[in-house]
Design a protein around this motif. Structure first.
Motif, PDB file in Angstrom:
ATOM      1  N   TYR A  77     -41.888  12.614   4.017  1.00 40.61           N
ATOM      2  CA  TYR A  77     -40.798  13.514   3.633  1.00 40.61           C
ATOM      3  C   TYR A  77     -40.778  13.888   2.154  1.00 40.61           C
ATOM      4  N   ILE A  78     -41.568  13.190   1.360  1.00 41.95           N
ATOM      5  CA  ILE A  78     -41.586  13.501  -0.072  1.00 41.95           C
ATOM      6  C   ILE A  78     -42.978  13.975  -0.486  1.00 41.95           C
ATOM      7  N   LYS A  79     -43.988  13.125  -0.311  1.00 36.69           N
ATOM      8  CA  LYS A  79     -45.343  13.523  -0.691  1.00 36.69           C
ATOM      9  C   LYS A  79     -45.983  14.435   0.351  1.00 36.69           C
ATOM     10  N   MET A  80     -45.612  14.218   1.633  1.00 34.63           N
ATOM     11  CA  MET A  80     -46.145  15.020   2.739  1.00 34.63           C
ATOM     12  C   MET A  80     -47.668  14.990   2.753  1.00 34.63           C
ATOM     13  N   ARG A  81     -48.205  13.742   2.797  1.00 38.95           N
ATOM     14  CA  ARG A  81     -49.650  13.535   2.756  1.00 38.95           C
ATOM     15  C   ARG A  81     -50.162  13.086   4.116  1.00 38.95           C
ATOM     16  N   ASP A  82     -51.493  12.946   4.212  1.00 38.87           N
ATOM     17  CA  ASP A  82     -52.105  12.377   5.401  1.00 38.87           C
ATOM     18  C   ASP A  82     -51.695  10.914   5.544  1.00 38.87           C
ATOM     19  N   PHE A  83     -51.519  10.461   6.789  1.00 31.94           N
ATOM     20  CA  PHE A  83     -50.958   9.143   7.051  1.00 31.94           C
ATOM     21  C   PHE A  83     -51.848   7.999   6.560  1.00 31.94           C
ATOM     22  N   TRP A  84     -53.156   8.245   6.441  1.00 29.92           N
ATOM     23  CA  TRP A  84     -54.085   7.150   6.145  1.00 29.92           C
ATOM     24  C   TRP A  84     -54.219   6.885   4.645  1.00 29.92           C
ATOM     25  N   MET A  85     -53.588   7.669   3.813  1.00 32.95           N
ATOM     26  CA  MET A  85     -53.746   7.505   2.365  1.00 32.95           C
ATOM     27  C   MET A  85     -52.819   6.400   1.849  1.00 32.95           C
ATOM     28  N   PRO A  86     -53.365   5.311   1.310  1.00 34.57           N
ATOM     29  CA  PRO A  86     -52.516   4.195   0.876  1.00 34.57           C
ATOM     30  C   PRO A  86     -51.828   4.480  -0.455  1.00 34.57           C
ATOM     31  N   PHE A  87     -50.694   3.820  -0.664  1.00 35.57           N
ATOM     32  CA  PHE A  87     -50.030   3.826  -1.953  1.00 35.57           C
ATOM     33  C   PHE A  87     -50.447   2.599  -2.752  1.00 35.57           C
ATOM     34  N   ALA A  88     -49.890   2.462  -3.942  1.00 37.20           N
ATOM     35  CA  ALA A  88     -50.272   1.360  -4.826  1.00 37.20           C
ATOM     36  C   ALA A  88     -49.029   0.822  -5.529  1.00 37.20           C
ATOM     37  N   PRO A  89     -49.079  -0.430  -5.990  1.00 39.65           N
ATOM     38  CA  PRO A  89     -47.924  -1.008  -6.668  1.00 39.65           C
ATOM     39  C   PRO A  89     -48.129  -1.139  -8.178  1.00 39.65           C
ATOM     40  N   THR A  90     -47.016  -1.223  -8.892  1.00 38.33           N
ATOM     41  CA  THR A  90     -47.008  -1.729 -10.261  1.00 38.33           C
ATOM     42  C   THR A  90     -46.436  -3.131 -10.206  1.00 38.33           C
ATOM     43  N   ILE A  91     -47.141  -4.087 -10.805  1.00 44.84           N
ATOM     44  CA  ILE A  91     -46.766  -5.502 -10.753  1.00 44.84           C
ATOM     45  C   ILE A  91     -46.565  -6.012 -12.175  1.00 44.84           C
ATOM     46  N   LEU A  92     -45.492  -6.762 -12.408  1.00 45.24           N
ATOM     47  CA  LEU A  92     -45.283  -7.354 -13.720  1.00 45.24           C
ATOM     48  C   LEU A  92     -46.387  -8.370 -14.014  1.00 45.24           C
ATOM     49  N   PHE A  93     -46.909  -8.322 -15.224  1.00 45.93           N
ATOM     50  CA  PHE A  93     -48.074  -9.103 -15.615  1.00 45.93           C
ATOM     51  C   PHE A  93     -47.937 -10.585 -15.281  1.00 45.93           C
ATOM     52  N   GLU A  94     -46.796 -11.171 -15.581  1.00 41.05           N
ATOM     53  CA  GLU A  94     -46.644 -12.620 -15.434  1.00 41.05           C
ATOM     54  C   GLU A  94     -46.574 -13.072 -13.982  1.00 41.05           C
TER      55      GLU A  94
END
Length: 212
Positions: A77-94
């Motif tokens: 509903y926002i990116k409107m991309r193909d279903f197989w494309m993964p997203f990624a996270p931002t993780i705090l270093f510690e």
């Protein structure tokens, strides 16, 4: 761009109003984290324009990485991309070692390296990892890299127990990464994004204007 400039551009919309929920830095970041923890999707438009292979938080769509409904909302509903494309996270270093396996020293600031995920990572980052091989293309964030973005994730950690966010670029699929307030308006008008955090000091909500 100054927050006031962004707001003035958003006011030009003929279809939506953009109501200010909070206009102080502390309250805006806290409420943004609360909204994400409740399953809402929001965008962060803050600081300098980004350029590169990945979104690093200043022009980003953000969601709860543990909630697979978030993946579907962002993808369909926002990116409107193909279903197989993964997203990624931002993780705090510690907290990176909770979620990722490291093999030697790698520069992880720019979300260009993929890592194997731990069992905890597969649970808490399930909306932001590859669904088949469980790898994670993570951005590892230290406070000095982006203090405002770091603080938002830290607040999310306080309410959710997860020191990470799903992070994808702020744009509609097929269009460039948002740079200007005008491009932000286009993206908000042409997606189902409802909330935006502007320069970490103003939190707005999009409201449909009824035309008669």
């Amino acid at each position: 761009f100054k927050s006031s400039t962004v707001i003035e551009v958003l006011k030009k919309s003929k279809n939506y109003s953009f109501d200010i929920i909070f206009d102080s830095k502390e309250n805006s970041i806290t409420e943004a984290a609360n909204l994400i923890s409740k399953g809402e999707i929001l965008c962060r438009y803050s600081g300098a324009t980004e350029w590169g292979a990945r979104s690093l938080g200043n022009r980003a769509i953000l969601a709860d990485p543990s909630n697979f409904d978030s993946f579907n909302k962002v993808n369909n509903y926002i990116k409107m991309r193909d279903f197989w494309m993964p997203f990624a996270p931002t993780i705090l270093f510690e907290h990176k070692d909770k979620f990722l396996y490291f093999y030697g020293e790698l520069n992880n600031k720019y979300m260009v390296n993929a890592f194997d995920s731990t069992e905890e990572g597969q649970q808490k980052l399930k909306a932001a990892i590859h669904s088949k091989d469980k790898t994670v293309r993570a951005q590892i964030l230290e406070e000095d890299d982006n203090p405002g973005y770091y603080n938002l994730i830290k607040q999310f950690y306080k309410v959710s127990g997860i020191p990470a966010l799903l992070n994808t670029s702020l744009n509609v699929h097929g269009y460039p990464l948002v740079s200007s307030p005008e491009q932000l308006l286009f993206t908000l008008e042409n997606s189902q994004l409802d909330y935006c955090l502007i320069n970490d000091e103003i939190l707005i909500k999009k409201v449909l204007i009824n035309h008669r």
